[in-house]
Design an enzyme around this catalytic site. Structure first.
Site: not given
Ligand code: AMP
Length: 287
Positions: A30-31, A36-37, A148, A153, A176, A185
């Site tokens: 979602m940007g 982490g991304h 994870l 999810q 991460v 996040s």
């Molecule tokens: P989102 O943009 O929040 O929808 O996240 C996109 C992807 O990145 C999802 O698969 C999340 O689980 C992953 N993600 C978000 N934060 C982290 C993190 N801290 N470590 C690893 N993966 C992450």
């Protein structure tokens, strides 16, 4: 990095890459990207010849009083991070491309969506299942990468892909964290400095439960209790849940045994942010 702003461009890109050989790895987001991304992009880069990410803030996974309209949008910085990470293409669909007029399909995974975040955010996982299905159908990747950090999810998507016989592999990438253990996040941006400092308690709560598990404790209530104490000591009062569940099914366990690792999942509200985290509480090396 190629920008793919509509479905036709994405399909062209996908077809050409498939024809050239080598697998396609897909990272939906979602940007408001962070490290982490980028760990997902690196995992895809390692396992696949071609890597495509998407950025789409999906309206159907937000409740009416949630943060859809204020969700951070940082497209320029996101593009720079993806380019630096070696991502080959970025799909940037409009809402009307994903949900055109007349759209009416719904997808539900009632068991896995029933508790935890699904109970606090009614309809959230229906929206996730829907958008992930549409994106996977459009991209047609060989491998899709998910964090994870969003543990419930991740299990939901594994189930969805299996149940609908989608021809791809789903890979989970470890969480991460910041230097104090806070899971990265996009929503950490909502924290003011004082809240940000207290947010480190989420990770410490998980570590406290893991230590107690390693000392042989098998009672979910006691493991949850020690985690709650750590949150309480940090002044985090708005705890949505702290739960120990079976790691593969998310079902409740009466007693933790060595047969199946338990996972501790938690969700809290801190300031205007909602934060989640989890840790597998294995007897040995932990997560
Ligand atoms: P989102 O943009 O929040 O929808 O996240 C996109 C992807 O990145 C999802 O698969 C999340 O689980 C992953 N993600 C978000 N934060 C982290 C993190 N801290 N470590 C690893 N993966 C992450």
């Amino acid at each position: 990095m190629e920008l793919l702003t509509d479905a036709q461009a994405l399909t062209r890109w996908s077809r050409a890459r498939r024809a050239s050989g080598g697998g396609i790895g897909f990272v939906p987001t979602m940007g408001a990207l962070h490290a982490g991304h980028i760990a997902l992009i690196h995992a895809a880069r390692q396992q696949c010849a071609h890597v495509v990410a998407s950025i789409f803030v999906n309206p159907t996974q937000f409740g009416p009083n949630e943060d859809f309209s204020r969700y951070p949008r940082t497209l320029e910085a996101d593009q720079a991070m993806l380019t630096a990470a070696g991502c080959d293409a970025l799909y940037l669909p409009e809402v009307r491309e994903i949900y055109p007029e007349g759209f009416q399909t719904r997808i539900q995974l009632p068991e896995i969506s029933a508790g935890l975040c699904g109970a606090v955010r009614p309809g959230h996982f229906d929206g996730v299942a829907l958008v992930v299905t549409i994106l996977l159908n459009r991209v047609q990747p060989d491998v899709a990468f998910f964090g994870l950090k969003d543990y419930q999810q991740f299990l939901l998507i594994e189930r969805l892909v299996t149940d609908l016989a989608m021809p791809l592999r789903v890979v989970g990438v470890p969480t991460v964290r910041e230097s104090d253990g806070l899971a990265m996040s996009s929503r950490n941006r909502y924290l003011n400095p004082e809240e940000r400092q207290r947010a480190g308690a989420l990770y410490r709560a998980l570590l406290a439960a893991r230590d107690l598990r390693r000392a042989g404790e098998g009672s979910p209530e006691l493991l949850e209790g020690v985690a709650r104490e750590v949150l309480h000591a940090a002044g985090i009062e708005r705890v949505e849940y702290v739960a120990v569940r079976a790691a593969r099914t998310l079902l409740k366990v009466a007693t933790v045994t060595d047969d199946e690792d338990p996972v501790m999942l938690l969700a809290v509200r801190l300031g205007s942010a909602r934060l989640i985290d989890n840790m597998v509480l294995s007897r040995e090396d932990g997560a």
